[in-house]
Design a protein around this motif. Structure first.
Motif, PDB file in Angstrom:
ATOM      1  N   ARG A  68      36.979 -10.744  54.963  1.00  8.21           N
ATOM      2  CA  ARG A  68      36.431 -11.551  54.074  1.00  8.21           C
ATOM      3  C   ARG A  68      36.931 -12.863  54.247  1.00  8.21           C
ATOM      4  O   ARG A  68      37.769 -13.317  54.476  1.00  8.21           O
ATOM      5  CB  ARG A  68      36.932 -11.101  52.555  1.00  8.21           C
ATOM      6  CG  ARG A  68      36.534  -9.819  51.996  1.00  8.21           C
ATOM      7  CD  ARG A  68      37.373  -9.399  50.849  1.00  8.21           C
ATOM      8  NE  ARG A  68      36.978  -7.947  50.579  1.00  8.21           N
ATOM      9  CZ  ARG A  68      36.274  -7.576  49.527  1.00  8.21           C
ATOM     10  NH1 ARG A  68      35.673  -8.389  49.018  1.00  8.21           N
ATOM     11  NH2 ARG A  68      35.910  -6.272  49.304  1.00  8.21           N
ATOM     12  N   ALA A 108      33.470 -10.716  47.193  1.00 10.64           N
ATOM     13  CA  ALA A 108      32.484  -9.525  47.474  1.00 10.64           C
ATOM     14  C   ALA A 108      33.044  -8.144  47.098  1.00 10.64           C
ATOM     15  O   ALA A 108      34.174  -7.931  47.294  1.00 10.64           O
ATOM     16  CB  ALA A 108      31.944  -9.503  48.888  1.00 10.64           C
ATOM     17  N   GLY A 109      32.327  -7.631  46.280  1.00 11.30           N
ATOM     18  CA  GLY A 109      32.784  -6.339  45.863  1.00 11.30           C
ATOM     19  C   GLY A 109      31.776  -5.156  46.452  1.00 11.30           C
ATOM     20  O   GLY A 109      32.163  -4.732  47.558  1.00 11.30           O
ATOM     21  N   VAL A 110      31.082  -4.940  45.416  1.00  9.12           N
ATOM     22  CA  VAL A 110      30.004  -3.426  45.687  1.00  9.12           C
ATOM     23  C   VAL A 110      29.169  -3.823  47.070  1.00  9.12           C
ATOM     24  O   VAL A 110      28.889  -2.958  47.807  1.00  9.12           O
ATOM     25  CB  VAL A 110      29.260  -3.621  44.457  1.00  9.12           C
ATOM     26  CG1 VAL A 110      27.989  -2.346  44.923  1.00  9.12           C
ATOM     27  CG2 VAL A 110      30.097  -2.810  43.358  1.00  9.12           C
ATOM     28  N   GLU A 111      28.733  -5.325  47.320  1.00 14.73           N
ATOM     29  CA  GLU A 111      28.013  -5.576  48.323  1.00 14.73           C
ATOM     30  C   GLU A 111      28.624  -5.336  49.644  1.00 14.73           C
ATOM     31  O   GLU A 111      27.972  -4.893  50.845  1.00 14.73           O
ATOM     32  CB  GLU A 111      27.376  -6.877  48.419  1.00 14.73           C
ATOM     33  CG  GLU A 111      26.297  -7.011  47.205  1.00 14.73           C
ATOM     34  CD  GLU A 111      25.034  -6.287  47.397  1.00 14.73           C
ATOM     35  OE1 GLU A 111      24.600  -6.181  48.410  1.00 14.73           O
ATOM     36  OE2 GLU A 111      24.823  -5.441  46.141  1.00 14.73           O
ATOM     37  N   HIS A 112      29.982  -5.526  49.676  1.00 16.43           N
ATOM     38  CA  HIS A 112      30.666  -5.406  51.093  1.00 16.43           C
ATOM     39  C   HIS A 112      30.889  -4.041  51.312  1.00 16.43           C
ATOM     40  O   HIS A 112      30.675  -3.567  52.562  1.00 16.43           O
ATOM     41  CB  HIS A 112      31.985  -6.056  50.610  1.00 16.43           C
ATOM     42  CG  HIS A 112      32.949  -6.047  51.936  1.00 16.43           C
ATOM     43  ND1 HIS A 112      34.238  -5.896  51.884  1.00 16.43           N
ATOM     44  CD2 HIS A 112      32.742  -6.000  53.394  1.00 16.43           C
ATOM     45  CE1 HIS A 112      34.744  -5.604  53.270  1.00 16.43           C
ATOM     46  NE2 HIS A 112      33.733  -5.953  54.037  1.00 16.43           N
ATOM     47  N   LEU A 113      30.828  -3.389  50.219  1.00 16.17           N
ATOM     48  CA  LEU A 113      31.005  -1.621  50.406  1.00 16.17           C
ATOM     49  C   LEU A 113      29.948  -1.208  50.578  1.00 16.17           C
ATOM     50  O   LEU A 113      29.675  -0.147  51.560  1.00 16.17           O
ATOM     51  CB  LEU A 113      31.596  -0.993  49.167  1.00 16.17           C
ATOM     52  CG  LEU A 113      33.072  -1.434  48.701  1.00 16.17           C
ATOM     53  CD1 LEU A 113      33.552  -0.927  47.397  1.00 16.17           C
ATOM     54  CD2 LEU A 113      34.170  -1.150  49.786  1.00 16.17           C
ATOM     55  N   LYS A 114      28.658  -1.603  50.335  1.00 16.32           N
ATOM     56  CA  LYS A 114      27.382  -1.060  50.460  1.00 16.32           C
ATOM     57  C   LYS A 114      27.000  -1.194  51.787  1.00 16.32           C
ATOM     58  O   LYS A 114      26.383  -0.683  52.654  1.00 16.32           O
ATOM     59  CB  LYS A 114      26.244  -1.727  49.593  1.00 16.32           C
ATOM     60  CG  LYS A 114      26.298  -1.090  48.196  1.00 16.32           C
ATOM     61  CD  LYS A 114      24.935  -1.768  47.306  1.00 16.32           C
ATOM     62  CE  LYS A 114      24.987  -1.507  45.816  1.00 16.32           C
ATOM     63  NZ  LYS A 114      24.029  -2.081  45.009  1.00 16.32           N
TER      64      LYS A 114
END
Length: 154
Positions: A68, A108-114
């Protein structure tokens, strides 16, 4: 999440000079700088800090370094194939010759995981990795990755 949003064609490269994990991370940082105008020094520091937490070599010759960073507005990636595998302290102790690095905004949360899930799912496919290893042209590698996502969606 789509490869077209995650990875620019100019962020794909075949590396002939990476002789160590540290050298590979520097090469990835330089590519992130040229493709996305990220600060190469900050990128390599962030990648090294992440590696200090535990290696990102996921096995079968694949590494997924990620970090990040301040100054990144969306998740972006860099993809490299190495002409000579290197030790990456991977979980299966196999040398790495494919690396897909991801850079995400600090928040970034969900976008990084996706993005991690997309890349991981794609590079878990042995037929895709075989195609990637057999080609040493950056535009062909980009096409293989783009088509792989389309095939998985079908």
């Amino acid at each position: 999440m789509e490869f077209a949003k995650l990875l620019k064609p100019e962020a794909v490269k075949v590396l002939t000079s990476a002789s160590s994990k540290k050298r590979l991370l520097h090469e990835i940082s330089d590519l992130a700088h040229s493709a996305y105008d990220l600060n190469a020094g900050h990128v390599v520091e962030a990648l090294m800090a992440r590696e200090a937490l535990g290696p990102t070599g996921v096995g079968r010759g694949v590494a997924l370094p990620h970090a990040r960073l301040d100054g990144v507005n969306e998740v972006v990636g860099v993809f490299v194939v190495l002409d000579k595998p290197i030790d990456f302290n991977a979980v299966d102790r196999q040398p790495v010759d494919i690396a897909f690095a991801l850079f995400a905004p600090e928040d970034a949360g969900v976008e990084h995981l996706k993005a991690l899930a997309l890349v991981s799912r794609t590079l878990r496919d042995s037929s895709i990795c075989t195609k990637l290893r057999a080609n040493h042209d950056a535009s062909t590698l980009y096409t293989i990755l783009s088509e792989a996502q389309s095939a998985q969606a079908a």
